[in-house]
Motif scaffolding. Structure first.
Motif, PDB file in Angstrom:
ATOM      1  N   THR A  31       0.898  -1.082  -0.030  1.00 20.85           N
ATOM      2  CA  THR A  31      -0.097   0.042  -0.027  1.00 20.85           C
ATOM      3  C   THR A  31       0.895   1.308   0.118  1.00 20.85           C
ATOM      4  O   THR A  31       2.027   1.208   0.545  1.00 20.85           O
ATOM      5  CB  THR A  31      -0.969   0.163   1.112  1.00 20.85           C
ATOM      6  OG1 THR A  31      -0.027   0.129   2.275  1.00 20.85           O
ATOM      7  CG2 THR A  31      -1.893  -1.127   1.140  1.00 20.85           C
ATOM      8  N   GLU A  32       0.335   2.268  -0.394  1.00 20.33           N
ATOM      9  CA  GLU A  32       1.230   3.676  -0.372  1.00 20.33           C
ATOM     10  C   GLU A  32       1.606   3.978   0.749  1.00 20.33           C
ATOM     11  O   GLU A  32       0.714   3.825   1.890  1.00 20.33           O
ATOM     12  CB  GLU A  32       0.157   4.698  -0.866  1.00 20.33           C
ATOM     13  CG  GLU A  32       0.685   5.997  -1.106  1.00 20.33           C
ATOM     14  CD  GLU A  32       1.828   6.124  -2.362  1.00 20.33           C
ATOM     15  OE1 GLU A  32       2.695   6.926  -2.328  1.00 20.33           O
ATOM     16  OE2 GLU A  32       1.634   5.430  -3.407  1.00 20.33           O
ATOM     17  N   MET A  34       3.548   2.312   2.960  1.00 21.32           N
ATOM     18  CA  MET A  34       3.787   1.071   3.749  1.00 21.32           C
ATOM     19  C   MET A  34       5.346   1.035   4.120  1.00 21.32           C
ATOM     20  O   MET A  34       6.193   1.553   2.869  1.00 21.32           O
ATOM     21  CB  MET A  34       3.500  -0.202   2.712  1.00 21.32           C
ATOM     22  CG  MET A  34       3.610  -1.321   3.757  1.00 21.32           C
ATOM     23  SD  MET A  34       2.992  -2.718   2.542  1.00 21.32           S
ATOM     24  CE  MET A  34       3.064  -4.134   3.976  1.00 21.32           C
TER      25      MET A  34
END
Length: 153
Positions: A31-32, A34
């Motif tokens: 995910t963005e 992370m």
């Protein structure tokens, strides 16, 4: 201290679950934003350092909270580190905890690989860098009778 009648994590490689079905597992992507809880490095598709883990018995895949290099280091060192701590510990409380848990067989870390209620252990890993699924058995961890002999020694 007497060992428990059932050794924790005592399974053989034959006991490692196969894929839940013949269909290939669908894996995710980082995910963005992370980042690894250990190194604080970003986990990105570009860096190919994203890892997922599968827990047993649910066989659900979840994103690891550690990047690839940390996961590989844990696989290489967790069993060896347990042995070293047992050999060198001069603290009765630490020794009691180590012996109560028994020799580790599979990758474990409550922060990097949290288990859902009812799940017992991490059994497989998936590396985004090459799309390979691998077992989560620790390097050097004995199985079956060899593990029991270690426990009894």
């Amino acid at each position: 201290m007497n060992p428990p009648s059932e050794l924790p994590d005592a399974v053989s490689s034959a006991d490692e679950p196969a894929a839940a079905s013949s269909a290939p597992a669908v894996h995710g992507a980082p995910t963005e934003g992370m980042c690894c809880l250990c190194t604080m490095e970003e986990i990105t598709a570009e860096d190919q350092n994203y890892v997922e883990y599968q827990s047993h018995p649910s066989l659900c895949w979840k994103p690891a909270r550690y990047e690839l290099c940390v996961v590989e280091e844990l696989l290489r060192t967790q069993f060896r580190d347990w042995l070293d701590r047992v050999r060198k510990s001069d603290c009765r409380a630490e020794m009691r905890r180590l012996l109560a848990a028994g020799p580790p067989s599979f990758l474990e870390d409550a922060h990097g690989f949290p288990l859902d209620e009812g799940d017992e252990r991490v059994v497989r890993l998936w590396y985004a860098r090459d799309g390979e699924e691998v077992g989560a058995r620790l390097v050097g961890a004995p199985e079956g009778e060899e593990r029991r002999k270690l426990w009894d020694s």
